[in-house]
Design a protein around this motif. Structure first.
Motif, PDB file in Angstrom:
ATOM      1  N   UNK A   1      66.953  37.138  39.485  1.00 24.25           N
ATOM      2  CA  UNK A   1      66.597  37.329  38.069  1.00 24.25           C
ATOM      3  C   UNK A   1      67.775  36.947  37.184  1.00 24.25           C
ATOM      4  N   UNK A   2      68.976  37.317  37.624  1.00 22.37           N
ATOM      5  CA  UNK A   2      70.184  36.996  36.861  1.00 22.37           C
ATOM      6  C   UNK A   2      70.330  35.505  36.660  1.00 22.37           C
ATOM      7  N   UNK A   3      70.115  34.748  37.735  1.00 23.23           N
ATOM      8  CA  UNK A   3      70.263  33.286  37.640  1.00 23.23           C
ATOM      9  C   UNK A   3      69.157  32.663  36.785  1.00 23.23           C
ATOM     10  N   UNK A   4      67.933  33.158  36.948  1.00 25.68           N
ATOM     11  CA  UNK A   4      66.813  32.536  36.220  1.00 25.68           C
ATOM     12  C   UNK A   4      66.877  32.805  34.723  1.00 25.68           C
ATOM     13  N   UNK A   5      67.416  33.943  34.325  1.00 20.63           N
ATOM     14  CA  UNK A   5      67.467  34.301  32.906  1.00 20.63           C
ATOM     15  C   UNK A   5      68.828  34.071  32.272  1.00 20.63           C
ATOM     16  N   UNK A   6      69.813  33.699  33.093  1.00 19.60           N
ATOM     17  CA  UNK A   6      71.146  33.448  32.552  1.00 19.60           C
ATOM     18  C   UNK A   6      71.833  34.701  32.068  1.00 19.60           C
ATOM     19  N   UNK A   7      71.548  35.828  32.735  1.00 14.93           N
ATOM     20  CA  UNK A   7      72.164  37.099  32.366  1.00 14.93           C
ATOM     21  C   UNK A   7      72.988  37.620  33.534  1.00 14.93           C
ATOM     22  N   UNK A   8      74.007  38.426  33.228  1.00 15.59           N
ATOM     23  CA  UNK A   8      74.840  38.961  34.293  1.00 15.59           C
ATOM     24  C   UNK A   8      74.049  39.951  35.143  1.00 15.59           C
ATOM     25  N   UNK A  46      75.072  42.772  36.145  1.00 19.59           N
ATOM     26  CA  UNK A  46      75.294  44.108  35.566  1.00 19.59           C
ATOM     27  C   UNK A  46      74.278  44.405  34.479  1.00 19.59           C
ATOM     28  N   UNK A  47      73.987  43.397  33.640  1.00 23.74           N
ATOM     29  CA  UNK A  47      73.030  43.588  32.560  1.00 23.74           C
ATOM     30  C   UNK A  47      71.617  43.754  33.117  1.00 23.74           C
ATOM     31  N   UNK A  48      71.307  43.030  34.193  1.00 28.82           N
ATOM     32  CA  UNK A  48      69.996  43.179  34.820  1.00 28.82           C
ATOM     33  C   UNK A  48      69.826  44.606  35.334  1.00 28.82           C
ATOM     34  N   UNK A  49      70.858  45.143  35.992  1.00 29.43           N
ATOM     35  CA  UNK A  49      70.810  46.517  36.486  1.00 29.43           C
ATOM     36  C   UNK A  49      70.626  47.514  35.363  1.00 29.43           C
ATOM     37  N   UNK A  50      71.318  47.254  34.240  1.00 26.57           N
ATOM     38  CA  UNK A  50      71.205  48.152  33.093  1.00 26.57           C
ATOM     39  C   UNK A  50      69.786  48.113  32.504  1.00 26.57           C
ATOM     40  N   UNK A  51      69.186  46.930  32.477  1.00 26.01           N
ATOM     41  CA  UNK A  51      67.825  46.799  31.947  1.00 26.01           C
ATOM     42  C   UNK A  51      66.798  47.493  32.842  1.00 26.01           C
ATOM     43  N   UNK A  75      62.932  44.835  24.060  1.00 23.41           N
ATOM     44  CA  UNK A  75      61.866  45.454  24.833  1.00 23.41           C
ATOM     45  C   UNK A  75      61.115  44.413  25.656  1.00 23.41           C
ATOM     46  N   UNK A  76      60.895  43.259  25.068  1.00 24.17           N
ATOM     47  CA  UNK A  76      60.215  42.172  25.796  1.00 24.17           C
ATOM     48  C   UNK A  76      61.036  41.746  27.001  1.00 24.17           C
ATOM     49  N   UNK A  77      62.350  41.611  26.811  1.00 25.03           N
ATOM     50  CA  UNK A  77      63.212  41.166  27.900  1.00 25.03           C
ATOM     51  C   UNK A  77      63.302  42.229  29.006  1.00 25.03           C
ATOM     52  N   UNK A  78      63.400  43.493  28.610  1.00 22.82           N
ATOM     53  CA  UNK A  78      63.444  44.581  29.594  1.00 22.82           C
ATOM     54  C   UNK A  78      62.157  44.585  30.417  1.00 22.82           C
ATOM     55  N   UNK A  79      61.025  44.400  29.737  1.00 20.55           N
ATOM     56  CA  UNK A  79      59.735  44.376  30.435  1.00 20.55           C
ATOM     57  C   UNK A  79      59.658  43.196  31.401  1.00 20.55           C
ATOM     58  N   UNK A  80      60.159  42.040  30.965  1.00 18.70           N
ATOM     59  CA  UNK A  80      60.149  40.848  31.824  1.00 18.70           C
ATOM     60  C   UNK A  80      60.990  41.067  33.077  1.00 18.70           C
ATOM     61  N   UNK A  81      62.171  41.648  32.902  1.00 14.18           N
ATOM     62  CA  UNK A  81      63.049  41.915  34.040  1.00 14.18           C
ATOM     63  C   UNK A  81      62.384  42.899  35.003  1.00 14.18           C
ATOM     64  N   UNK A  82      61.797  43.952  34.460  1.00 11.04           N
ATOM     65  CA  UNK A  82      61.139  44.954  35.299  1.00 11.04           C
ATOM     66  C   UNK A  82      59.966  44.357  36.067  1.00 11.04           C
ATOM     67  N   UNK A  83      59.204  43.510  35.406  1.00  8.87           N
ATOM     68  CA  UNK A  83      58.053  42.878  36.056  1.00  8.87           C
ATOM     69  C   UNK A  83      58.497  42.004  37.222  1.00  8.87           C
ATOM     70  N   UNK A  84      59.538  41.215  36.988  1.00  8.16           N
ATOM     71  CA  UNK A  84      60.018  40.331  38.048  1.00  8.16           C
ATOM     72  C   UNK A  84      60.584  41.118  39.230  1.00  8.16           C
ATOM     73  N   UNK A  85      61.254  42.216  38.939  1.00 11.68           N
ATOM     74  CA  UNK A  85      61.895  42.998  39.998  1.00 11.68           C
ATOM     75  C   UNK A  85      60.882  43.839  40.785  1.00 11.68           C
ATOM     76  N   UNK A  86      59.992  44.553  40.058  1.00 11.92           N
ATOM     77  CA  UNK A  86      59.094  45.489  40.729  1.00 11.92           C
ATOM     78  C   UNK A  86      57.787  44.858  41.198  1.00 11.92           C
TER      79      UNK A  86
END
Length: 324
Positions: A28-35, A37-42, A8-19
């Protein structure tokens, strides 16, 4: 599926950075080391979990035209019209948000609000936000039901409103439904029940749900009425129930007298004396129910979707009301 605290913390962080920070999914993918696809899913999860609410306003001209037409036809004070959604839960959230905004605008210190029960009213409390500093009294306008569950009962909804507005709540200490009219009369004679209902009758605002009186409605699921009883009422022309209490035909006239006298709460006539009765309904299956309620003359503010409003106007045009 539950979401643990770390996810939940990670999903919130991704949403905050994007929106909020307007960063791209690649950044966001590069900064967090996540694919990516996973960023889109979050980001999708952030919307599904209610962490992010996207609101798209209707064309102001179209919104105004629909509202003015409802006012002209039914004498409404206000129409709160939400954008259409295919998903029923999204539609309910969209309508609920408009009701929240309206309440924040109209409620003043010392106001009394009569509160009904049901999914649509419960959803409104989920979008109220932080305390708003209004000393309002939120009074249950209908008794409680074990089968309804905590979230849908009037007293729980009233408490959540009171918490948000820094106000107070008052519970109607009675069951919402009893098996026979004579039991209802005995409970209505109780001083505590009578005082609470009298306070609700003197409310400045009432929040009510409108039911479609179908065999799959909550009236049946809660065991208040049997499937044959509701089916029989529909065969005789009943299309709506007001807060689970009164029943109406398509022309807004009282219907199904055989189902009356079992619910402890405000009646159809009680609502006529409240200055602003706000009806909240987001389901498309309730189009005829809302038309009947509008024709009855008890609603002052309608909160629903644009598609339902268009359908109401079309049906009202095709089938003018016949006086009872």
């Amino acid at each position: 599926m539950t979401t643990d605290v770390q996810d939940l913390y990670l999903i919130t962080l991704v949403a905050k950075q994007y929106y909020y920070e307007n960063r791209t999914q690649d950044e966001i993918s590069r900064s967090l080391g996540l694919s990516r696809t996973k960023i889109g899913r979050m980001l999708k999860q952030s919307r599904d979990l209610g962490l992010v609410t996207i609101r798209i306003n209707l064309n102001p001209s179209e919104l105004s035209d629909l509202e003015q037409e409802l006012k002209r036809r039914f004498g409404l004070q206000r129409a709160l019209i939400a954008l259409d959604h295919d998903d029923e839960n999204s539609q309910r959230r969209s309508v609920a948000q408009l009701v929240c905004d309206n309440l924040a605008e109209i409620l003043t210190d010392g106001a009394t609000v009569a509160v009904g029960m049901g999914r649509n009213l419960s959803e409104v409390t989920m979008h109220l936000g932080g305390p708003k500093g209004r000393d309002c009294l939120f009074v249950s306008s209908i008794g409680g039901s074990l089968r309804a569950g905590e979230g849908l009962n009037s007293d729980h909804i009233a408490r959540r409103f009171a918490a948000s507005f820094n106000g107070r709540s008052e519970t109607l200490y009675a069951p919402a439904h009893v098996g026979a009219p004579h039991l209802r009369e005995l409970l209505l004679a109780d001083e505590t029940v009578r005082q609470t209902l009298n306070r609700a009758r003197r409310a400045d605002v009432a929040l009510i749900g409108i039911g479609d009186c179908s065999e799959s409605s909550y009236l049946v699921k809660m065991g208040w009425f049997t499937t044959p009883e509701i089916a029989g009422a529909r065969m005789k022309g009943t299309v709506a129930d007001v807060s689970g209490y009164d029943f109406l035909d398509i022309d807004g006239n009282p219907s199904a007298p055989e189902l009356q006298g079992r619910v402890i709460g405000l009646s159809h006539e009680d609502f006529r004396h409240i200055p602003n009765v706000i009806a909240v309904a987001s389901e498309r299956s309730k189009t005829l129910s809302l038309l009947a309620s509008l024709r009855s003359g008890i609603i002052n503010t309608l909160a629903t979707s644009a598609g339902i409003v268009r359908a109401i106007i079309e049906i009202d045009e095709a089938r003018p009301r016949r006086q009872g």
